[in-house]
Scaffold this active site. Structure first.
Site, PDB file in Angstrom:
ATOM      1  N   GLY A   1       0.815  -1.202   0.000  1.00 64.11           N
ATOM      2  CA  GLY A   1       0.000   0.000   0.000  1.00 64.11           C
ATOM      3  C   GLY A   1       0.850   1.254   0.000  1.00 64.11           C
ATOM      4  O   GLY A   1       0.596   2.194   0.753  1.00 64.11           O
TER       5      GLY A   1
ATOM      6  N   ALA B   1     -11.640  -4.720  14.656  1.00 63.16           N
ATOM      7  CA  ALA B   1     -11.400  -6.156  14.791  1.00 63.16           C
ATOM      8  C   ALA B   1     -10.198  -6.594  13.967  1.00 63.16           C
ATOM      9  O   ALA B   1      -9.358  -7.389  14.426  1.00 63.16           O
ATOM     10  CB  ALA B   1     -12.643  -6.935  14.358  1.00 63.16           C
TER      11      ALA B   1
ATOM     12  N   ASN C   1       1.503  -2.334   5.314  1.00 61.60           N
ATOM     13  CA  ASN C   1       0.779  -1.083   5.472  1.00 61.60           C
ATOM     14  C   ASN C   1      -0.571  -1.080   4.766  1.00 61.60           C
ATOM     15  O   ASN C   1      -1.468  -0.331   5.149  1.00 61.60           O
ATOM     16  CB  ASN C   1       1.641   0.071   4.948  1.00 61.60           C
ATOM     17  CG  ASN C   1       0.877   1.360   4.810  1.00 61.60           C
ATOM     18  OD1 ASN C   1       0.542   2.005   5.804  1.00 61.60           O
ATOM     19  ND2 ASN C   1       0.570   1.740   3.567  1.00 61.60           N
TER      20      ASN C   1
ATOM     21  N   TYR D   1     -13.083  -2.671  11.230  1.00 66.71           N
ATOM     22  CA  TYR D   1     -11.709  -2.155  11.164  1.00 66.71           C
ATOM     23  C   TYR D   1     -10.993  -2.399  12.487  1.00 66.71           C
ATOM     24  O   TYR D   1      -9.839  -2.835  12.515  1.00 66.71           O
ATOM     25  CB  TYR D   1     -11.748  -0.668  10.834  1.00 66.71           C
ATOM     26  CG  TYR D   1     -10.388  -0.013  10.697  1.00 66.71           C
ATOM     27  CD1 TYR D   1      -9.607  -0.226   9.570  1.00 66.71           C
ATOM     28  CD2 TYR D   1      -9.900   0.840  11.698  1.00 66.71           C
ATOM     29  CE1 TYR D   1      -8.369   0.379   9.427  1.00 66.71           C
ATOM     30  CE2 TYR D   1      -8.664   1.446  11.563  1.00 66.71           C
ATOM     31  CZ  TYR D   1      -7.904   1.215  10.426  1.00 66.71           C
ATOM     32  OH  TYR D   1      -6.676   1.815  10.297  1.00 66.71           O
TER      33      TYR D   1
ATOM     34  N   SER E   1      -3.482   0.032  14.430  1.00 66.26           N
ATOM     35  CA  SER E   1      -4.264   1.254  14.653  1.00 66.26           C
ATOM     36  C   SER E   1      -4.601   1.336  16.127  1.00 66.26           C
ATOM     37  O   SER E   1      -4.759   0.311  16.803  1.00 66.26           O
ATOM     38  CB  SER E   1      -5.559   1.218  13.840  1.00 66.26           C
ATOM     39  OG  SER E   1      -6.452   2.231  14.263  1.00 66.26           O
TER      40      SER E   1
ATOM     41  N   ARG F   1       0.706   5.984  -1.676  1.00 65.54           N
ATOM     42  CA  ARG F   1       0.289   7.262  -1.096  1.00 65.54           C
ATOM     43  C   ARG F   1       0.298   7.163   0.427  1.00 65.54           C
ATOM     44  O   ARG F   1       0.527   6.098   1.000  1.00 65.54           O
ATOM     45  CB  ARG F   1      -1.117   7.620  -1.580  1.00 65.54           C
ATOM     46  CG  ARG F   1      -2.140   6.538  -1.309  1.00 65.54           C
ATOM     47  CD  ARG F   1      -3.457   6.815  -2.018  1.00 65.54           C
ATOM     48  NE  ARG F   1      -4.407   5.739  -1.788  1.00 65.54           N
ATOM     49  CZ  ARG F   1      -5.650   5.746  -2.244  1.00 65.54           C
ATOM     50  NH1 ARG F   1      -6.087   6.769  -2.941  1.00 65.54           N
ATOM     51  NH2 ARG F   1      -6.453   4.733  -1.999  1.00 65.54           N
TER      52      ARG F   1
ATOM     53  N   LYS G   1      -7.624  -4.771  12.948  1.00 65.29           N
ATOM     54  CA  LYS G   1      -6.376  -4.242  13.487  1.00 65.29           C
ATOM     55  C   LYS G   1      -6.015  -4.892  14.824  1.00 65.29           C
ATOM     56  O   LYS G   1      -4.834  -5.048  15.154  1.00 65.29           O
ATOM     57  CB  LYS G   1      -6.468  -2.719  13.625  1.00 65.29           C
ATOM     58  CG  LYS G   1      -6.521  -2.000  12.282  1.00 65.29           C
ATOM     59  CD  LYS G   1      -5.322  -2.329  11.402  1.00 65.29           C
ATOM     60  CE  LYS G   1      -5.290  -1.493  10.132  1.00 65.29           C
ATOM     61  NZ  LYS G   1      -4.116  -1.782   9.280  1.00 65.29           N
TER      62      LYS G   1
END
Length: 243
Positions: free
Chosen positions: A8, A153, A86, A151, A138, A11, A155
């Site tokens: 990823g 869960a 990432n 999200y 995160s 950017r 992370k």
């Protein structure tokens, strides 16, 4: 000189990680899924720093594509010495409104993608008795976030994978850590209003939001020799929002 793969990386946090490693003298493999133009532009910027670089398209949610990506990188740059997981997507909304496909896509990208990349990178690292994996988690994986249950869960799973894998491969000389960002100004913040951003800034003890450079600095540290006695840890980079 190390070869670093960043998923990823076209950017945001991934791109800043790529630049940070290139400035440190590493050869860099950039993974992207859709943003080819941005990835190729970043390759030129990195090559201007005097290191080798390549861009490889792959959807990390697909194990076959991940395997092919590693084969391409070995051909272009050699074996991967540092892996930065990432790549990730987010989803904001009530859990009861989330479809099976939305759930599956997020888990496949954020958690399974990390697993697939670790699985491909580890045999070479274990043979070399050396290597570093840095997973991007995160703060929501640490404490959970309303309307971001999937999200959170995924992370949280990345954090659990990091801690368990560090114990598994530590005897082979491989270190595995995670960086857990707070609110960082990237494309993932596009859906937030100015009022939402201002409120998040107010809630953060340092009264500012994070930048991709803040996260890249932490990733580079964990991958460096300065962190040679650190493994299985989650480095929270969140301005004090979650302690």
């Amino acid at each position: 000189m190390s070869t670093v793969l960043i998923t990823g990386a076209s950017r945001g946090i991934g791109a800043q990680c790529a630049l940070a490693f290139a400035k440190a003298g590493c050869d860099v493999a950039l993974n992207y899924c859709r943003s080819e133009e941005k990835a190729l532009a970043l390759i030129k910027e990195i090559q201007a720093l005097g290191v080798r670089a390549c861009a490889v398209r792959a959807d990390v949610a697909e194990s076959v594509q991940v395997k092919k990506m590693f084969e391409e990188i070995r051909t272009e740059l050699g074996t991967v010495d540092v892996l930065v997981n990432n790549a990730g997507i987010a989803h904001v909304g009530l859990l009861t409104d989330m479809t099976d496909d939305e759930w599956r896509r997020l888990i496949d990208t954020d958690l399974s993608g990390t697993f697939y990349c670790c699985r491909e990178a580890l045999p070479d690292m274990i043979r070399a008795h050396s290597g570093v994996i840095v997973n991007i988690a995160s703060m929501w994986g640490e404490v959970g976030a309303s309307c971001e249950a999937a999200y959170s869960a995924a992370k949280a799973g990345v954090i659990g994978l990091t801690k368990a894998l560090a114990k598994e491969v530590g005897p082979s000389g491989v270190r595995v850590n995670a960086v857990s960002p707070g609110v960082v100004m990237t494309d993932m913040m596009a859906g937030f209003s100015d009022e939402d951003v201002a409120a998040l800034k107010e809630e953060t003890p340092l009264i500012q939001l994070g930048t991709p450079e803040n996260i890249a600095d932490a990733v580079l540290f964990l991958a460096s020799e300065k962190a040679r006695f650190i493994t299985g840890q989650v480095l929270s980079v969140n301005g004090g929002l979650v302690i």
